[in-house]
Design an enzyme around this catalytic site. Structure first.
Site, mmCIF file in Angstrom:
data_model
loop_
_atom_site.group_PDB
_atom_site.id
_atom_site.type_symbol
_atom_site.label_atom_id
_atom_site.label_comp_id
_atom_site.label_asym_id
_atom_site.label_seq_id
_atom_site.Cartn_x
_atom_site.Cartn_y
_atom_site.Cartn_z
ATOM 1 N N HIS A 82 0.743 -1.149 -0.040
ATOM 2 C CA HIS A 82 0.032 -0.153 -0.102
ATOM 3 C C HIS A 82 0.798 1.290 -0.032
ATOM 4 C CE1 HIS A 82 -3.398 2.634 1.447
ATOM 5 N NE2 HIS A 82 -2.586 3.208 1.865
ATOM 6 N N GLU A 83 1.950 1.372 0.852
ATOM 7 C CA GLU A 83 2.668 2.664 1.103
ATOM 8 C C GLU A 83 3.482 2.752 -0.268
ATOM 9 O OE1 GLU A 83 1.782 4.361 3.129
ATOM 10 O OE2 GLU A 83 0.687 3.366 4.417
ATOM 11 N N HIS A 143 1.433 4.019 -3.003
ATOM 12 C CA HIS A 143 1.305 5.582 -2.898
ATOM 13 C C HIS A 143 2.235 6.560 -3.622
ATOM 14 C CE1 HIS A 143 -2.255 6.306 -0.355
ATOM 15 N NE2 HIS A 143 -1.535 5.761 0.729
ATOM 16 N N GLU A 199 -5.927 6.353 -1.761
ATOM 17 C CA GLU A 199 -5.883 5.308 -0.640
ATOM 18 C C GLU A 199 -6.474 4.085 -1.496
ATOM 19 O OE1 GLU A 199 -4.359 5.332 1.721
ATOM 20 O OE2 GLU A 199 -4.042 7.471 2.092
ATOM 21 N N ASP A 256 -4.724 0.530 -1.789
ATOM 22 C CA ASP A 256 -5.390 -0.527 -1.360
ATOM 23 C C ASP A 256 -5.077 -1.856 -2.390
ATOM 24 O OD1 ASP A 256 -5.626 0.153 1.207
ATOM 25 O OD2 ASP A 256 -7.879 0.782 0.717
#
Length: 735
Positions: free
Chosen positions: A568-569, A572, A632, A636
């Protein structure tokens, strides 16, 4: 789990294990998917199995609603504590952290510990002294208001408008240690174009009530709740109710108008639009009669070299500044002052007596559903650690705060080095997988792909904590000059805030080192982050626990949970906002035009998908905001995919892992169950409404179901029929 339960589970499974080591495990939907090499009966596996059994609802078809299947039993048996607006596995891990920090803050000092640890305990103890706050809190805050120039609604005709200007108010408030910028915000930030430099940024303010509420107007029931809150606090401080209602209505209408001048969150996702650098003297022309150079130097008087009028600043929202310059001179000074003092007091409710705190609670009941004031120890623990917002400020995000000191206290006692090694390996594997994924993309041209690969290579991971926080000499040097010894909670807080502000002023002209330990010492945090200005990913020690991570359970459980967060990070860095910056954190368009168009088309699929999801709040159907949550949601989707692929590649190298006892699920299925577990949450209706209106994340149900229904790997592992709710024909795919 008790040793007796472990022995019972082991005994009941032993005979069957001898006969069925190589047999297929069938899931609830009766489809055999994968042969497993056996059942794991270690204590870690038994504990993991017990957790899964406690959380899942076997009566729910995973192909219909996987979130409810993975979390249903947890939802049924979980009651939200009266002092909380929601609870879940994520929240409970935070609760565990709070309890650990409480022990540290209430413990006896150890010989030769860093001096700042004493200040940490003093800060906590002054917060816990509710009797002192009850006796003198109101009086202390009234003295603070007097230093600010007085609150017109209290002073009546005694208040002198000739002595008031909003910018002089901000200077006084800043020097006292208060957070300012309720009309126009001046802050130190990183230069969009050169991430090694800092720059002064001028921006629209944050509001006492979010713009999403204020824009509904004065008569809206939530805005009315905010209005009653203002009036009741003024009356508590001595104002006449009739006067308070009249004057604070004017100040609220002023705040509503400021909110209408500001741009919405949707427009703030475009970093290029927020990057408007110009010399200070040019910015002055947007607001005639207001000397910006003088104001910045008055606020940040600790600057070693004062700001010059020819130096560049960034005006994030020029339209707001220009409209404010037209409008503000027509607003009476009394209205402005009432608003500014209210915002200052609103940010200091934690330092107030119980009567004021109960007034705030009545407001919170309507906005978030919280029923009672939290236990004081919990509040004080979170405030000391920087985890509790004071006004709109959460201090763990601020350089120079107590975050490094609290992180050092926590890391020394609670975080095992073995956990860091396992997490390091996972981050390495998932980063490699993202690079492989980039190579496979058929919509990305080779020029853009190469730059994307460079960005991944430059992405710096910070896992657990920076080892420097364990060095007493470095910690002592970092906090030199900060001493909180007062019995007054408010005095200690303002001392802390002034230290932070001096830190920013001292650092302003220094080159930014994105790898500096000083900005990565926050171990005691249950969260994870991507910093686009550093191009870094951060996984504090606090999140490497609970349902996210255990060093003694199968890797598929860790890859499903914390592995998904790692992915997830990383993703980003390539969502709608992160993708605007290069590998050095600079605002650079590194995309080839045609590839960018293809990316935006794929991102639009995500926007439309989530924008069509709805929640029912008190009989009112609300759509999610697909634009504000797109970053987000993209992260995800990418997080689940990258973690799964990295784990499957690990299996190819190391072989299949055994499954968990007492469960008819394969390791691949347990990966997905573990991936959903961190999002198991129950939430009050009022909080859900607030979440949908203001948060950048989708509600937890959609974070799970919305992502997994896009992944063919999920549908394959659960044998979900085509066109079933979790296996639609149309699937969105960005990364």
């Amino acid at each position: 789990m008790s040793s007796l339960l472990f022995l019972m589970l082991a005994s009941s499974l032993a005979d069957g294990l001898k006969r069925n080591v190589e047999t297929e495990m069938k899931p609830k939907n009766e489809t055999a998917l994968q042969k497993t090499p056996g059942i794991c009966l270690t204590p870690g596996c038994v504990k993991a199995a017990s957790t899964v059994i406690e959380m899942i609802d076997k009566e729910v078809d995973p192909c219909t609603d996987f979130f409810e299947f993975a979390c249903g039993n947890f939802h049924k048996k979980t009651i939200i504590p009266d002092h909380q607006t929601h609870t879940g596995t994520f929240t409970m891990l935070g609760d565990k952290l709070n309890e650990q920090l409480r022990i540290l803050f209430e413990s006896t000092p150890e010989p030769n510990e860093p001096k700042i640890f004493k200040s940490v305990r003093n800060y906590y103890n002054s917060c816990m002294d509710q009797d002192r706050i009850e006796k003198s809190g109101k009086k202390t805050l009234l003295k603070l208001v007097d230093k600010l120039g007085g609150w017109p609604v209290l002073e009546g005709d005694k208040w002198e408008k000739k002595k008031f200007s909003w910018h002089e108010f901000d200077v006084r408030a800043h020097r006292m240690g208060l957070v300012v910028g309720s009309i126009l915000m001046f802050k130190v930030d990183t230069d969009y174009d050169n991430s090694s430099l800092r720059i002064f940024e001028i921006d629209q303010p944050e509001f006492g009530l979010d713009k999403e509420y204020l824009q509904n107007g004065f008569k809206d029931k939530d805005v009315q709740a905010y209005y009653r809150y203002m009036v009741n606090i003024a009356v508590h401080y001595g104002a006449k109710r009739k006067t308070a209602k009249k004057e604070l209505k004017e100040s609220l209408l002023f705040e509503i108008l400021l909110a209408t001048l500001s741009i919405p969150k949707e427009q703030r996702r475009n970093s290029t639009a927020l990057n408007n650098k110009m010399p200070v003297k040019e910015a002055n022309k947007m607001y005639p009669g207001f000397d910006w150079t003088k104001h910045i130097n008055n606020v940040y008087r600790e600057l070693e070299t004062p700001l010059k009028s020819k130096e560049l600043i960034n005006v994030a929202v020029p339209s707001y500044v220009k409209e404010l310059a037209k409008y503000l001179p027509r607003v009476r000074a009394r209205v402005q002052a009432n608003y500014l003092v209210w915002r200052a007091l609103m940010s200091l409710m934690l330092f107030n007596d119980k009567t004021a705190q109960n007034i705030e609670l009545e407001y919170c009941k309507l906005l978030t559903g919280k029923k009672v004031i939290p236990p004081r120890w919990e509040t004080c623990t979170k405030v000391t650690a920087g985890l509790e917002a004071i006004g709109s400020t959460t201090l763990y995000k601020w350089d120079g705060s107590l975050t490094n000191a609290v992180g050092a206290m926590y890391a020394k006692k609670y975080f095992p080095e073995s956990s860091k090694k396992i997490a390091d390996d996972m981050v390495t594997n998932i980063r490699k997988e993202f690079k492989i994924l980039l190579d496979e993309l058929d919509w990305m041209d080779d020029i853009t792909r190469k730059k994307a690969q460079v960005k991944v290579d430059k992405m710096t991971p910070h896992i657990g904590y920076a080892k420097e926080i364990l060095d007493n000499n470095l910690i002592n040097e970092f906090y030199k000059g900060l001493e909180m010894s007062s019995d007054s909670f408010l005095v200690n807080h303002l001392t802390h805030m002034n230290f932070i502000k001096k830190y920013y002023a001292k650092q302003f002209r220094n080159i930014i080192d994105p790898r500096s330990w000083e900005e990565h010492g926050g171990a005691a945090i249950v969260n994870a982050f991507y910093d686009s200005q550093e191009n870094s990913i951060k996984f504090p020690a606090g999140i490497l626990d609970g349902v996210y991570f255990q060093d003694d359970r199968p890797k598929y459980m860790n890859y499903g949970a914390i592995g998904m967060v790692v992915g997830h990070e990383i993703t980003h860095g390539f969502d709608d906002q992160g993708s605007q910056k290069d590998g050095d954190g600079n605002l650079v368009n590194w995309w080839e035009p045609e590839t960018k168009k293809k990316y935006l088309k794929r991102a639009q699929c995500i926007i439309d998908q989530y924008g069509n999801y709805t929640v029912n709040v008190g009989g009112k159907v609300m759509n999610l905001n697909g634009i504000n949550t797109q970053g987000e949601n993209v992260a995800d989707n990418g997080g689940f995919k990258e973690a799964y692929r990295a784990y499957m590649r690990l299996v190819k190298r190391e072989g299949e892992e055994p499954s968990l006892p007492g469960l008819p699920y394969t390791p691949r299925q347990l990966f997905w169950i573990s991936g959903a577990a961190p999002w198991c949450t129950v939430m009050r209706e009022e909080k859900l409404k607030n979440y949908v209106l203001t948060d950048y994340h989708s509600p937890m149900r959609f974070r799970v179901n919305g992502s997994l229904r896009n992944l063919k790997e999920f549908s394959r592992d659960w044998n979900c029929p085509s066109r079933s709710p979790m296996n639609p024909v149309k699937k969105c795919k960005v990364w």
